[in-house]
Design an enzyme around this catalytic site. Structure first.
Site, PDB file in Angstrom:
ATOM      1  N   LYS A   6      13.231 137.167  52.926  1.00 14.90           N
ATOM      2  CA  LYS A   6      13.914 138.198  52.141  1.00 14.90           C
ATOM      3  C   LYS A   6      14.402 137.687  50.785  1.00 14.90           C
ATOM      4  O   LYS A   6      14.444 138.435  49.798  1.00 14.90           O
ATOM      5  CB  LYS A   6      15.094 138.762  52.926  1.00 14.90           C
ATOM      6  CG  LYS A   6      14.716 139.543  54.177  1.00 14.90           C
ATOM      7  CD  LYS A   6      13.987 140.827  53.836  1.00 14.90           C
ATOM      8  CE  LYS A   6      13.788 141.699  55.067  1.00 14.90           C
ATOM      9  NZ  LYS A   6      13.055 142.951  54.751  1.00 14.90           N
TER      10      LYS A   6
ATOM     11  N   SER B 155       8.310 134.786  59.521  1.00 17.99           N
ATOM     12  CA  SER B 155       9.124 135.402  58.476  1.00 17.99           C
ATOM     13  C   SER B 155      10.583 134.985  58.480  1.00 17.99           C
ATOM     14  O   SER B 155      11.269 135.116  57.458  1.00 17.99           O
ATOM     15  CB  SER B 155       9.038 136.928  58.585  1.00 17.99           C
ATOM     16  OG  SER B 155       9.470 137.360  59.866  1.00 17.99           O
TER      17      SER B 155
ATOM     18  N   GLU C  10      20.470 147.942  51.614  1.00 19.69           N
ATOM     19  CA  GLU C  10      20.517 148.330  53.018  1.00 19.69           C
ATOM     20  C   GLU C  10      20.043 147.137  53.832  1.00 19.69           C
ATOM     21  O   GLU C  10      19.313 146.284  53.331  1.00 19.69           O
ATOM     22  CB  GLU C  10      19.610 149.540  53.273  1.00 19.69           C
ATOM     23  CG  GLU C  10      18.136 149.215  53.520  1.00 19.69           C
ATOM     24  CD  GLU C  10      17.405 148.617  52.318  1.00 19.69           C
ATOM     25  OE1 GLU C  10      16.439 147.844  52.535  1.00 19.69           O
ATOM     26  OE2 GLU C  10      17.785 148.927  51.178  1.00 19.69           O
TER      27      GLU C  10
END
Length: 447
Positions: free
Chosen positions: A101, A390, A123
């Site tokens: 991210k 990830s 969010e």
């Protein structure tokens, strides 16, 4: 490979078009008050990507702050377990903040500062995007508020505290299913109200144009590194890429640099939850239909009246009833394939990777690992399979422990994840839908 328009072997697909559409998907389905800010955002992004100073700072912070390039690890014992293709792990779990991210929030944070926006909102579901946004906001001196569903705040209490430590305000969302869908809806409402001073840092390749393109582009560093690393380590390009798909940013970051390589197979792994046939899942591309959610046309889980259905996954980051529009186009064009993995299979894969390789993955990543092990067993030993790892599993330890107490499987030395439950996709109802929102038609759900 499909011969659909935009997919020409050996050429880079020219998508999205100037209106932000990937074939019939994407676009801007938003209130009039957001059309001008989105156009301004697109212009600011295009200008930033042409500015050498912006690119230099992004590269420098990616290396010195985020920790790029991340390793590409050959998983020798996992490969032995699968008994087929050679399995490599792209280690986004080793990024600063513990997931991919931060690649996106760093780029968008620099863009927010360049645009003179003093406040950033986001969010989050699993909390990793919230943590990454709060991290970059602290680095750049920006105020930060993060919307998070109450259900996810309970599941991801550690990440809530991390965001608060970083100076962010976490705003609980009590409406709807109290998960990622509702958090994104509240963040969009905030942005409508405060657009002059606020930058909305979307966390995935979803939302109205230009967000799907921006997020994908900032995440493409993953696939570009894999290309260089695998050629150096194994002498060629991957045969298969496997990544989990919720909104879809880590998968597109891995896939996109290989779209024009017809010999590279792309496999996205969705959350089957308790089984697609049960209805308690988040397998949007497997069992959903085209519609409009959060300003974009893509696949989503909806009933016959076009009302969004609740999604379910043990993994908060995959617990979303939609998916990025580029993934919808990759599915319909035939360039990528999508499968679904249950909660139980993901837990088994987490246990397997931990005990075989000493790596505890995020539950999101464990979905990709589960399918990768199963797929590797069907491929020749010389094949090269890359899994997008990830994120790391620190945030999920309480969820995993609770699942253990509830009797979920814990079979680290098992032969592999159980066969997945699958159901045929729902019929596509879009042909008869009315056009709306300045693009190809579809059911309108949400903002």
């Amino acid at each position: 490979m499909s011969s659909s328009p935009g997919w020409i072997v050996g050429r880079r697909p020219r998508l999205p078009d100037r209106t932000g559409h990937f074939g019939p998907f994407g676009g801007r389905y938003v209130p009039e008050t957001l059309v001008t800010p989105l156009i301004e955002l697109e212009a600011a992004y295009r200008a930033a990507t042409r500015a050498p100073a912006f690119a230099r700072r992004l590269r420098a912070l990616s290396a010195d702050y985020v920790g790029r390039p991340t390793p590409l690890t050959f998983a020798a014992r996992l490969t032995e377990q699968a008994g087929g293709a050679r399995i490599y792990l792209k280690r986004e779990d080793l990024c600063h903040t513990g997931a991919h991210k931060v690649n996106n929030t760093l780029g968008q944070g620099l863009l927010a500062a360049r645009m003179g926006k003093p406040r950033v909102i986001a969010e989050t579901g699993a909390g990793q995007h919230g943590v990454a946004t709060a991290t970059i906001a602290a680095l750049l001196g920006l105020a930060c508020e993060v919307y998070m569903g109450e259900e996810d705040m309970t599941r991801q209490a550690l990440n809530v505290f991390r965001m608060e430590l970083l100076g962010a305000r976490v705003v609980p969302v009590s409406s709807g299913s109290r998960t990622l869908k509702d958090a994104m809806s509240e963040a969009l409402r905030d942005w409508v109200t405060n657009v002059r001073t606020t930058y909305y840092c979307v966390g995935s390749t979803a939302g109205p144009h230009p967000y799907p393109v921006m997020v994908r582009d900032f995440q493409c560093v993953i696939g570009r590194e894999v290309r260089r690393q695998l050629v150096r380590q194994a002498g060629g390009l991957p045969d298969v890429l496997v990544a989990c798909v919720g909104g879809g940013s880590n998968a597109l970051g891995l896939f996109h640099p290989f779209l024009a390589e017809p010999g590279v197979r792309l496999v996205g792994v969705e959350a089957a939850g308790e089984g697609v046939a049960t209805g308690r899942h988040a397998a949007t591309l497997t069992a959903g239909a085209p519609g409009i959610l959060h300003g974009s046309r893509s696949y989503l889980l909806q009933d016959e009246d076009g009302q969004v259905l609740p999604a379910h996954s043990l993994s908060a980051g995959l617990d979303y009833p939609g998916v990025g529009p580029e993934h919808a186009w990759l599915k319909e064009s035939g360039r990528a394939e999508y499968v679904a993995v249950t909660d139980g299979e993901a837990l088994e894969a987490l246990d397997l990777l931990a005990r075989r390789e000493g790596i505890i993955p995020a539950l999101e990543s464990a979905h990709a690992v589960a399918h990768a092990v199963r797929l590797a067993a069907t491929l020749p030993r010389e094949a090269r399979l890359v899994v997008g790892l990830s994120g790391r599993g620190d945030k999920d330890v309480e969820t995993v422990r609770a699942a253990r107490r509830a009797g979920a499987p814990a079979t680290g030395d098992a032969a592999g994840p159980r066969a997945r439950e699958m159901a045929p996709p729902a019929p596509d109802p879009i042909g008869a839908a009315a056009r709306s929102g300045g693009g190809p038609g579809g059911r309108r759900v949400g903002l």
